[in-house]
Design a protein around this motif. Sequence first.
Motif, PDB file in Angstrom:
ATOM      1  N   ASN A  15       4.856   5.874  -1.797  1.00 23.82           N
ATOM      2  CA  ASN A  15       4.846   4.563  -1.172  1.00 23.82           C
ATOM      3  C   ASN A  15       4.723   4.679   0.348  1.00 23.82           C
ATOM      4  O   ASN A  15       3.966   3.941   0.982  1.00 23.82           O
ATOM      5  CB  ASN A  15       6.139   3.847  -1.582  1.00 23.82           C
ATOM      6  N   SER A  16       5.434   5.631   0.929  1.00 24.58           N
ATOM      7  CA  SER A  16       5.395   5.838   2.380  1.00 24.58           C
ATOM      8  C   SER A  16       4.032   6.372   2.819  1.00 24.58           C
ATOM      9  O   SER A  16       3.507   5.970   3.865  1.00 24.58           O
ATOM     10  CB  SER A  16       6.498   6.809   2.797  1.00 24.58           C
ATOM     11  N   TYR A  17       3.465   7.275   2.026  1.00 21.88           N
ATOM     12  CA  TYR A  17       2.127   7.776   2.333  1.00 21.88           C
ATOM     13  C   TYR A  17       1.108   6.648   2.274  1.00 21.88           C
ATOM     14  O   TYR A  17       0.247   6.523   3.154  1.00 21.88           O
ATOM     15  CB  TYR A  17       1.733   8.903   1.364  1.00 21.88           C
ATOM     16  N   TRP A  18       1.191   5.826   1.243  1.00 17.48           N
ATOM     17  CA  TRP A  18       0.273   4.692   1.085  1.00 17.48           C
ATOM     18  C   TRP A  18       0.371   3.767   2.294  1.00 17.48           C
ATOM     19  O   TRP A  18      -0.624   3.345   2.866  1.00 17.48           O
ATOM     20  CB  TRP A  18       0.600   3.980  -0.206  1.00 17.48           C
ATOM     21  N   MET A  19       1.614   3.445   2.682  1.00 21.69           N
ATOM     22  CA  MET A  19       1.833   2.593   3.848  1.00 21.69           C
ATOM     23  C   MET A  19       1.192   3.231   5.086  1.00 21.69           C
ATOM     24  O   MET A  19       0.486   2.556   5.846  1.00 21.69           O
ATOM     25  CB  MET A  19       3.335   2.396   4.084  1.00 21.69           C
ATOM     26  N   SER A  20       1.426   4.515   5.283  1.00 24.85           N
ATOM     27  CA  SER A  20       0.862   5.217   6.442  1.00 24.85           C
ATOM     28  C   SER A  20      -0.662   5.212   6.407  1.00 24.85           C
ATOM     29  O   SER A  20      -1.305   5.051   7.452  1.00 24.85           O
ATOM     30  CB  SER A  20       1.370   6.662   6.479  1.00 24.85           C
ATOM     31  N   SER A  21      -1.225   5.366   5.212  1.00 24.26           N
ATOM     32  CA  SER A  21      -2.689   5.363   5.113  1.00 24.26           C
ATOM     33  C   SER A  21      -3.262   4.016   5.547  1.00 24.26           C
ATOM     34  O   SER A  21      -4.320   3.967   6.174  1.00 24.26           O
ATOM     35  CB  SER A  21      -3.145   5.717   3.692  1.00 24.26           C
ATOM     36  N   GLU A  22      -2.555   2.949   5.245  1.00 23.82           N
ATOM     37  CA  GLU A  22      -3.008   1.627   5.686  1.00 23.82           C
ATOM     38  C   GLU A  22      -2.764   1.434   7.181  1.00 23.82           C
ATOM     39  O   GLU A  22      -3.619   0.904   7.886  1.00 23.82           O
ATOM     40  CB  GLU A  22      -2.317   0.531   4.874  1.00 23.82           C
ATOM     41  N   PHE A  23      -1.607   1.868   7.659  1.00 23.62           N
ATOM     42  CA  PHE A  23      -1.297   1.718   9.084  1.00 23.62           C
ATOM     43  C   PHE A  23      -2.293   2.467   9.961  1.00 23.62           C
ATOM     44  O   PHE A  23      -2.666   1.993  11.026  1.00 23.62           O
ATOM     45  CB  PHE A  23       0.115   2.209   9.389  1.00 23.62           C
ATOM     46  N   PHE A  24      -2.694   3.652   9.541  1.00 20.03           N
ATOM     47  CA  PHE A  24      -3.574   4.484  10.366  1.00 20.03           C
ATOM     48  C   PHE A  24      -5.041   4.395   9.964  1.00 20.03           C
ATOM     49  O   PHE A  24      -5.881   5.086  10.531  1.00 20.03           O
ATOM     50  CB  PHE A  24      -3.095   5.937  10.354  1.00 20.03           C
ATOM     51  N   GLY A  25      -5.353   3.525   8.998  1.00 21.70           N
ATOM     52  CA  GLY A  25      -6.736   3.212   8.668  1.00 21.70           C
ATOM     53  C   GLY A  25      -7.510   4.241   7.882  1.00 21.70           C
ATOM     54  O   GLY A  25      -8.734   4.197   7.846  1.00 21.70           O
ATOM     55  N   PHE A  26      -6.811   5.154   7.206  1.00 25.76           N
ATOM     56  CA  PHE A  26      -7.550   6.099   6.375  1.00 25.76           C
ATOM     57  C   PHE A  26      -7.411   5.784   4.882  1.00 25.76           C
ATOM     58  O   PHE A  26      -7.794   6.567   4.033  1.00 25.76           O
ATOM     59  CB  PHE A  26      -7.174   7.554   6.676  1.00 25.76           C
ATOM     60  N   ASP A  27      -6.893   4.598   4.589  1.00 25.02           N
ATOM     61  CA  ASP A  27      -6.742   4.185   3.191  1.00 25.02           C
ATOM     62  C   ASP A  27      -8.078   3.986   2.491  1.00 25.02           C
ATOM     63  O   ASP A  27      -8.187   4.187   1.286  1.00 25.02           O
ATOM     64  CB  ASP A  27      -5.887   2.922   3.073  1.00 25.02           C
ATOM     65  N   THR A  28      -9.099   3.614   3.238  1.00 22.51           N
ATOM     66  CA  THR A  28     -10.412   3.367   2.633  1.00 22.51           C
ATOM     67  C   THR A  28     -11.402   4.498   2.899  1.00 22.51           C
ATOM     68  O   THR A  28     -12.545   4.429   2.448  1.00 22.51           O
ATOM     69  CB  THR A  28     -11.006   2.045   3.152  1.00 22.51           C
ATOM     70  N   VAL A  29     -10.969   5.527   3.613  1.00 22.47           N
ATOM     71  CA  VAL A  29     -11.842   6.670   3.898  1.00 22.47           C
ATOM     72  C   VAL A  29     -12.033   7.470   2.610  1.00 22.47           C
ATOM     73  O   VAL A  29     -11.060   7.829   1.945  1.00 22.47           O
ATOM     74  CB  VAL A  29     -11.244   7.566   5.009  1.00 22.47           C
ATOM     75  N   GLN A  30     -13.288   7.734   2.285  1.00 18.42           N
ATOM     76  CA  GLN A  30     -13.581   8.460   1.055  1.00 18.42           C
ATOM     77  C   GLN A  30     -13.346   9.957   1.280  1.00 18.42           C
ATOM     78  O   GLN A  30     -13.939  10.574   2.168  1.00 18.42           O
ATOM     79  CB  GLN A  30     -15.018   8.200   0.623  1.00 18.42           C
ATOM     80  N   VAL A  31     -12.449  10.526   0.481  1.00 21.51           N
ATOM     81  CA  VAL A  31     -12.113  11.940   0.581  1.00 21.51           C
ATOM     82  C   VAL A  31     -13.113  12.763  -0.238  1.00 21.51           C
ATOM     83  O   VAL A  31     -13.644  13.752   0.233  1.00 21.51           O
ATOM     84  CB  VAL A  31     -10.673  12.193   0.098  1.00 21.51           C
ATOM     85  N   VAL A  32     -13.282  12.362  -1.468  1.00 26.18           N
ATOM     86  CA  VAL A  32     -14.311  12.898  -2.368  1.00 26.18           C
ATOM     87  C   VAL A  32     -14.899  11.680  -3.064  1.00 26.18           C
ATOM     88  O   VAL A  32     -14.336  10.590  -2.980  1.00 26.18           O
ATOM     89  CB  VAL A  32     -13.741  13.923  -3.383  1.00 26.18           C
ATOM     90  N   PRO A  33     -16.003  11.821  -3.771  1.00 20.30           N
ATOM     91  CA  PRO A  33     -16.573  10.634  -4.420  1.00 20.30           C
ATOM     92  C   PRO A  33     -15.544   9.890  -5.284  1.00 20.30           C
ATOM     93  O   PRO A  33     -14.830  10.495  -6.083  1.00 20.30           O
ATOM     94  CB  PRO A  33     -17.703  11.209  -5.273  1.00 20.30           C
ATOM     95  N   HIS A  34     -15.450   8.602  -5.055  1.00 18.62           N
ATOM     96  CA  HIS A  34     -14.574   7.683  -5.795  1.00 18.62           C
ATOM     97  C   HIS A  34     -13.077   7.890  -5.522  1.00 18.62           C
ATOM     98  O   HIS A  34     -12.245   7.389  -6.268  1.00 18.62           O
ATOM     99  CB  HIS A  34     -14.846   7.746  -7.300  1.00 18.62           C
ATOM    100  N   VAL A  35     -12.730   8.656  -4.498  1.00 19.34           N
ATOM    101  CA  VAL A  35     -11.328   8.868  -4.141  1.00 19.34           C
ATOM    102  C   VAL A  35     -11.174   8.599  -2.644  1.00 19.34           C
ATOM    103  O   VAL A  35     -11.807   9.244  -1.821  1.00 19.34           O
ATOM    104  CB  VAL A  35     -10.870  10.311  -4.461  1.00 19.34           C
ATOM    105  N   THR A  36     -10.312   7.633  -2.323  1.00 22.40           N
ATOM    106  CA  THR A  36     -10.043   7.305  -0.922  1.00 22.40           C
ATOM    107  C   THR A  36      -8.695   7.877  -0.499  1.00 22.40           C
ATOM    108  O   THR A  36      -7.930   8.387  -1.332  1.00 22.40           O
ATOM    109  CB  THR A  36     -10.019   5.779  -0.715  1.00 22.40           C
ATOM    110  N   GLY A  37      -8.406   7.755   0.775  1.00 26.36           N
ATOM    111  CA  GLY A  37      -7.122   8.212   1.289  1.00 26.36           C
ATOM    112  C   GLY A  37      -5.946   7.588   0.570  1.00 26.36           C
ATOM    113  O   GLY A  37      -4.938   8.247   0.312  1.00 26.36           O
ATOM    114  N   LYS A  38      -6.070   6.317   0.235  1.00 24.04           N
ATOM    115  CA  LYS A  38      -4.992   5.631  -0.486  1.00 24.04           C
ATOM    116  C   LYS A  38      -4.768   6.236  -1.863  1.00 24.04           C
ATOM    117  O   LYS A  38      -3.633   6.349  -2.329  1.00 24.04           O
ATOM    118  CB  LYS A  38      -5.323   4.141  -0.609  1.00 24.04           C
ATOM    119  N   HIS A  39      -5.838   6.645  -2.522  1.00 24.88           N
ATOM    120  CA  HIS A  39      -5.719   7.216  -3.868  1.00 24.88           C
ATOM    121  C   HIS A  39      -4.905   8.502  -3.891  1.00 24.88           C
ATOM    122  O   HIS A  39      -4.363   8.874  -4.934  1.00 24.88           O
ATOM    123  CB  HIS A  39      -7.102   7.465  -4.476  1.00 24.88           C
ATOM    124  N   LEU A  40      -4.816   9.187  -2.753  1.00 27.50           N
ATOM    125  CA  LEU A  40      -4.032  10.422  -2.707  1.00 27.50           C
ATOM    126  C   LEU A  40      -2.547  10.162  -2.937  1.00 27.50           C
ATOM    127  O   LEU A  40      -1.800  11.079  -3.274  1.00 27.50           O
ATOM    128  CB  LEU A  40      -4.268  11.155  -1.389  1.00 27.50           C
TER     129      LEU A  40
END
Length: 119
Positions: A62-87
């Motif tokens: 939950n904290s990682y997800w929150m941080s991903s949204e706060f720092f804007g990497f929640d929608t960054v694609q890490v690998v195909p079909h997987v974003t920062g939020k998905h981690l």
Amino acid sequence: MENTHILFWLVKDISWCMIWKPLGLLMVVPTLGIALVIAWRTRGYKSELAHNLAIVFWIAANSYWMSSEFFGFDTVQVVPHVTGKHLALVPFLIGLGILLYYYLVQKPREAQEPEVATL
């Protein structure tokens, strides 16, 4: 301690909802810290430990997800079909795995063990 833990958790999530970045990030430390202390204190009881470890991983995810949204990497694609939020699924699934192990392996073993009377 458990009631204080809930208070910190709520403040963290309200901060996330309201996009209060400093407070949300600050609340990760006591929320996760108290969850770790609670898990440590219940380490002698397999059921309690399993559930409290699942909570530790839930808060971490939950904290990682929150941080991903706060720092804007929640929608960054890490690998195909997987974003920062998905981690965040990694700690969520670890917590789920702990509970599955407890309910599918540990608890049935406990049910089969004969009870020993103590004097």
